[in-house]
Design an enzyme around this catalytic site. Structure first.
Site, PDB file in Angstrom:
ATOM      1  CG  HIS A   1       0.238   6.274  -0.596  1.00 21.54           C
ATOM      2  ND1 HIS A   1      -0.781   7.040  -1.126  1.00 21.54           N
ATOM      3  CD2 HIS A   1      -0.338   5.549   0.402  1.00 21.54           C
ATOM      4  CE1 HIS A   1      -1.919   6.790  -0.468  1.00 21.54           C
ATOM      5  NE2 HIS A   1      -1.669   5.886   0.457  1.00 21.54           N
TER       6      HIS A   1
ATOM      7  CG  HIS B   1      -1.837   1.140   1.334  1.00 23.89           C
ATOM      8  ND1 HIS B   1      -3.148   1.103   0.922  1.00 23.89           N
ATOM      9  CD2 HIS B   1      -1.635   2.409   1.786  1.00 23.89           C
ATOM     10  CE1 HIS B   1      -3.708   2.288   1.120  1.00 23.89           C
ATOM     11  NE2 HIS B   1      -2.816   3.097   1.655  1.00 23.89           N
ATOM     12  CD  GLU B   2       1.389   3.527   3.747  1.00 22.30           C
ATOM     13  OE1 GLU B   2       1.517   4.622   3.146  1.00 22.30           O
ATOM     14  OE2 GLU B   2       0.366   3.238   4.411  1.00 22.30           O
TER      15      GLU B   2
ATOM     16  CD  GLU C   1      -5.728   5.522   0.510  1.00 26.03           C
ATOM     17  OE1 GLU C   1      -4.826   6.365   0.699  1.00 26.03           O
ATOM     18  OE2 GLU C   1      -5.790   4.465   1.151  1.00 26.03           O
TER      19      GLU C   1
END
Ligand code: ZN
Length: 508
Positions: free
Chosen positions: A267, A263-264, A302
């Protein structure tokens, strides 16, 4: 130097200060000894004030006006025109909000957070009511000062998701409920998948090794990045040259760090691949929040973390390629687990109380519940003291479960205490957009499915870089989405994605 160059050099200093704030913040959450907190708050406050003073100064007004004249006849999509235009927009919004009001809000935030922490520990929302009432009162004044057409919540969305409104969100949520409810229904009536193996013991170092290898396959460049440990995982950038992520390793729950890092790093891919030409500029600075960030909005940001975490990282194709590797790292923990069992475990769909632990499908229901309450707080139709009751009602209606106490209910998130009213919609907007970007990439790149089935991510990464990442904040969220995908916000690709994936997992 041209007028634009003067303006750009001035705004570069604003960006520098916001990067310093990010670094102080990163350090506070990853390295700083506990005693450092006493003075770190004032250090952060001083730099934040300097950034605010620099940005709202007469000098900015003057340089901005001169730069506007110089770029007046240039191409409307050029970086120069966009940087000037966006600075003007925020400069005008800032002017409308009285300085005293902002000061009162900023002074209230740490107080409210402290009270929220105590209320949560005591599981008593009533202790938090006066602090939240004050917070909402201040935001209603700010919304009035900023101005809005239909709903005071629209003024809140300006900070996070500027193309959204309360009315559009309500339509979006209604559409999504129609997609999610049948999936949830089928998932909960079909038997529990096996998940026992996820909570066996997984050494942190091996979790890190696996997830980081994958993050690098996705395209995360560790020469311009690093991974550290923090209580709450996050990504933060000090320009595209220094984009850091954090995670939290749970020895007895494998998915937390693995999917957290996916997830990160999603980003981080966004931030690392911004055009070097717009580094240290208004196009890589959120001037409204004075925060160094290159993503077009919370929702668009996101969409990328979720694209890599969920659409790629939780897919069957991904695990067909990567499960053997995971198995070789954890032969004892996963030796008796088939690929299919693993895939079903990481895509289990069940109603739960805590948003951050929710699966990809029910997550959106957690967001709806919060956003509806936020809208009511802002237009006065929801009384703060009645929020726990309303929370229970909505939780029953959407998730079919009622939290036994406020810590598992209305007190679970720090967002309201931190003053981030209006930030929740970004998560669901991000989910919807993630499918739009992914679908557009597949359309533009024949054979992409075959690439993904072989664990080859280069073309997807390049397409996203070329069509989205490189532009930073040059375009607003909806414009960025439309340029890359050809459509405005549209639930259809997300509906198709969920139905295809969960239709196979939970046949009707
Ligand atoms: Zn995220």
């Amino acid at each position: 130097m041209s007028a634009y160059d003067d303006f750009a050099a001035h705004m570069a200093q604003v960006n520098d200060l916001t990067c310093v704030m990010n670094l102080l913040n990163w350090d506070a959450q990853t390295q700083m000894p506990a005693q450092g907190a006493a003075t770190r708050g004032s250090q952060f406050g001083t730099v934040a004030r300097l950034a605010q003073e620099l940005f709202t100064s007469e000098k900015t007004a003057h340089l901005l006006a001169e730069a506007e004249k110089e770029v007046a006849n240039e191409h409307p999509d050029s970086y120069r025109v966009r940087a000037v235009r966006q600075t003007r927009e925020v400069f005008e919004i800032n002017r409308r909000v009285p300085v005293d009001l902002m000061a009162e809000l900023n002074a209230h935030k740490p107080v409210a957070q402290k009270i929220w922490g105590e209320a949560r520990a005591a599981k008593r929302f009533d202790l938090f009511v006066p602090a939240l009432e004050k917070m909402v009162g201040l935001y209603r004044k700010i919304a009035d000062a900023i101005g809005y057409d239909e709903h005071p919540y629209d003024a809140m969305l300006l900070r996070y998701e500027p193309s959204m409104t309360a009315a559009r969100l309500q339509r979006l949520f209604a559409d999504l409920r129609g997609v999610i409810s049948p999936i949830l229904q089928r998932a909960t009536t079909q038997g529990e998948p096996r998940t026992d193996f996820l909570s066996r013991e997984y050494p942190a170092e091996l979790q890190r090794q696996f997830a980081l290898e994958v993050a690098q396959e996705f395209g995360y460049d560790l020469n311009r990045g690093r991974v550290d440990v923090s209580a709450h995982p996050f990504e933060i950038s000090m320009t595209r040259n220094d984009v850091r992520i954090t995670t939290r390793y749970m020895r007895h729950f494998l998915p937390a760090a693995v999917f957290g890092i996916f997830h990160e790093s999603g980003h981080a891919l966004y931030e690392q691949n911004i055009d070097p030409e717009i580094i240290r500029s208004p196009l890589t600075t959120d001037l409204l929040d004075l925060y160094a960030v290159g993503g077009a909005s919370y929702g668009v940001h996101e969409s990328q973390s979720r694209l890599w975490e969920n659409l790629v990282g939780r897919s069957r194709a991904f695990w067909k390629v990567h499960y053997p590797r995971l198995l070789s790292l954890f032969p004892e923990q996963l030796g008796d687990v088939t690929l299919d069992e693993f895939y079903r475990a990481i895509n289990r769909v069940r109603p739960s109380f805590i948003r951050v632990e929710a699966d990809e499908v029910t997550y959106n229901l957690h967001i709806m519940l919060r956003v509806e309450i936020e809208m009511g707080m802002m237009d006065g139709s929801v009384k703060i003291a009645e929020i726990p009751e309303l929370w229970r009602e909505k939780s029953q209606k959407y998730l079919g479960i009622v939290p036994p106490d406020d810590a598992l209910g209305a007190l679970q998130d720090i967002h309201w205490a931190a003053g981030n009213v209006g930030s929740f919609p970004g998560y669901t907007v991000g989910n919807v957009m993630s499918a739009q970007f992914f679908t557009a990439a597949k359309r533009a790149l024949p054979g992409l499915e075959e690439d993904l089935a072989e664990g080859v991510y280069g073309r997807l990464f390049c397409w996203l870089s070329d069509n989205l990442y490189r532009y930073g904040r040059t375009f607003g969220p909806e414009e960025a989405l439309e340029r890359a995908t050809g459509s405005k916000l549209d639930v259809e690709p997300y509906r198709q994605y969920l139905n295809a994936k969960y239709g196979e997992l939970f046949p009707g």
